[in-house]
Design a protein around this motif. Sequence first.
Motif, PDB file in Angstrom:
ATOM      1  N   VAL A 191       2.280  -7.492  -5.892  1.00  0.00           N
ATOM      2  CA  VAL A 191       1.909  -6.070  -5.867  1.00  0.00           C
ATOM      3  C   VAL A 191       0.401  -5.917  -5.663  1.00  0.00           C
ATOM      4  O   VAL A 191      -0.051  -5.104  -4.854  1.00  0.00           O
ATOM      5  CB  VAL A 191       2.359  -5.369  -7.174  1.00  0.00           C
TER       6      VAL A 191
ATOM      7  N   ILE B  22      -5.442  -1.540  -9.175  1.00  0.00           N
ATOM      8  CA  ILE B  22      -4.429  -0.711  -8.513  1.00  0.00           C
ATOM      9  C   ILE B  22      -4.804   0.755  -8.619  1.00  0.00           C
ATOM     10  O   ILE B  22      -4.715   1.509  -7.637  1.00  0.00           O
ATOM     11  CB  ILE B  22      -3.034  -0.986  -9.120  1.00  0.00           C
TER      12      ILE B  22
ATOM     13  N   THR C 297      -0.470  -6.823  -2.100  1.00  0.00           N
ATOM     14  CA  THR C 297      -0.092  -5.739  -1.190  1.00  0.00           C
ATOM     15  C   THR C 297      -1.154  -4.653  -1.223  1.00  0.00           C
ATOM     16  O   THR C 297      -1.576  -4.139  -0.177  1.00  0.00           O
ATOM     17  CB  THR C 297       1.277  -5.159  -1.582  1.00  0.00           C
ATOM     18  N   THR C 298      -1.607  -4.319  -2.408  1.00  0.00           N
ATOM     19  CA  THR C 298      -2.674  -3.330  -2.558  1.00  0.00           C
ATOM     20  C   THR C 298      -3.942  -3.804  -1.854  1.00  0.00           C
ATOM     21  O   THR C 298      -4.614  -3.032  -1.170  1.00  0.00           O
ATOM     22  CB  THR C 298      -2.961  -3.073  -4.050  1.00  0.00           C
TER      23      THR C 298
END
Length: 176
Positions: free
Chosen positions: A66, A154, A69-70
């Motif tokens: 995750v 994030i 991906t960010t």
Amino acid sequence: QTRKILAFSSISHLGWMTIIIIYNPNLALLNFYLYTTITTTVFLTFNTIKAPKLSTMMTSWTKTPVLNTTLMLTLLSLAGLPPLTGFMPKWLIIHDLTKQEMTTTATLITILSLLGLFFYLRLTYHSTITLPPNSTNYMKQWHINKSPKTLTAILTSTIHPSPAKLSSHSHYHLET
């Protein structure tokens, strides 16, 4: 080295700001604010995944998918890929230069920014599509090792101000 990538990105963004500062200082300031926000997100993410080199970044995909991906989306935004946030100041600068009848300059910096975009797309491709061989232990590891820095990175990457807010604060409005 990831620092070299960000150094060349800084030089590129400085060029965009230098070109427009004479004609529209508010737009140069908007570009600086967005660049600072996006770069801070990238630095926080690199610090969280402890990736000083590209090889480390490419192997960390299996540990924190995750967050990586960010990172990839943020890097593409930094490159100015539409429709991500980093494209907006470049589009506004191109629009402003065209209004100033500097279409040759606008075309030149657009073509040169495509070189940087190509590099970021290549980096994203090699980081996501061509993964090294991994074991199931790595896939389980990202579920267990959560840190507060991950949440900070994030959140920083997702709290980009909307273009409408930024343009109203910088007193830059497009004429129709």
